[in-house]
Write an enzyme that holds these catalytic residues in place. Sequence first.
Site: not given
Ligand SMILES: NC(=O)C1=CN([C@@H]2O[C@H](COP(=O)(O)OP(=O)(O)OC[C@H]3O[C@@H](n4cnc5c(N)ncnc54)[C@H](O)[C@@H]3O)[C@@H](O)[C@H]2O)C=CC1
Ligand SMILES: O=C([O-])CC(=O)C(=O)O
Length: 356
Positions: A53-55, A124, A137, A193, A220
């Site tokens: 349900a997140g972003g 972040r 996390n 990336d 990352h």
């Molecule tokens: N690997 C990558 O390249 C990237 C990683 N991210 C990471 O992805 C993660 C999520 O980012 P967003 O979707 O923007 O955040 P967000 O806050 O919009 O969505 C996160 C979702 O996780 C849910 N959540 C929280 N605790 C939970 C649990 N115990 N079980 C199930 N769901 C749970 C929340 O209710 C929320 O809906 C962040 O840690 C962010 O840093 C973001 C962008 C790139």
């Molecule tokens: O920068 C962040 O916090 C989210 C992320 O991992 C990315 O966009 O690469």
Amino acid sequence: MEPRVDPSQRIARIASHLHPPTSQMEEISLLRRSDCRAKGGAPGFKVAILGAAGGIGQPLAMLVKMNPLVSLLHLYDVVNTPGVTADISHMNTGAVVRGFLGQPQLESALAGMDLIIIPAGVPRKPGMTRDDLFNINAGIVRTLCEGIAKCCPGAIVNLISNPVNSTVPIAAEVFKNAGTYNPKRLLGVTTLDVARANTFVAEVLGLDPREVNVPVVGGHAGVTILPLLSQVNPPCSFTPEEITYLTDRIQNGGTEVVEAKAGAGSATLSMAYAAAKFADACLRGMRGDAGIVECAYVASQVTELPFFASKVRLGRAGIEEMLPLGPLNQFERAGLEKAKKELAESIQKGISFVKK
Ligand SMILES: NC(=O)C1=CN([C@@H]2O[C@H](COP(=O)(O)OP(=O)(O)OC[C@H]3O[C@@H](n4cnc5c(N)ncnc54)[C@H](O)[C@@H]3O)[C@@H](O)[C@H]2O)C=CC1
Ligand SMILES: O=C([O-])CC(=O)C(=O)O
């Protein structure tokens, strides 16, 4: 002539198909999948998104619902999954969608899944590093991975939650403790990336970004993100200024988005795109397609570190082969040393979190 049916009975019949009890729902989705096989269609994989349900989770759910390789899509979150599920379920694509809300429904969300994608956790805000997300996390990832070990230990896991450099070692430790660890099935998603590197390099070269392929290795976060600009395909060369500009922009692409969003989160749409692309590569590998190569952060023998992002070949069982780094120039060798120093600390932090 058709027998007349009382309209209220007809509505009740339709409603019972829309919201059948769980066991009946299971039966319906099984029937649909066996229909599909009987007609010689692609076998359907079962995919769960945790944090749906997140972003990232919402657009990712939409993109996975559009993937013809998926027959069943489970959407799990601690908030808002009924709404997201109802919404996504109206898309007339093949996958059946089911929603699961909160910890008591985690096990049902995971049972029988082939691929689990995890974007659960906090993002972040400006001024934070990815490591600043560790305290919240790490616990979320541990709990979800304990569920995976119990309910679908054979599933392939795509881990997105940050800090990826530490959350992947956390997941590995949880699976080891449960006796289910298979390093071939645990992949940290670094596809964004690569997407950024392809986009920025294409801009500099005046090429179509779809025709550019830049290997990005290491990890990352910041300096651990190491684009290998000497190995760009199609082969090309850069001035020293271009190399400095591109390396800096690729390493700080996430921060660029965090600052532009000014407190409203980090990359979600480009990340959903990248995660859907990576999940599709995993599914094509699982189907048996040949020659699927992606960069990912995995248990590794490519350097002396236990985890490292590099090119891997994907197959039926997950990672089938780890490709060597290839020749690095002096600038990349210096970058690699810096990356390894930071990575070693992040890996240890993840391992210690589970062992403490
Ligand atoms: N690997 C990558 O390249 C990237 C990683 N991210 C990471 O992805 C993660 C999520 O980012 P967003 O979707 O923007 O955040 P967000 O806050 O919009 O969505 C996160 C979702 O996780 C849910 N959540 C929280 N605790 C939970 C649990 N115990 N079980 C199930 N769901 C749970 C929340 O209710 C929320 O809906 C962040 O840690 C962010 O840093 C973001 C962008 C790139
Ligand atoms: O920068 C962040 O916090 C989210 C992320 O991992 C990315 O966009 O690469």
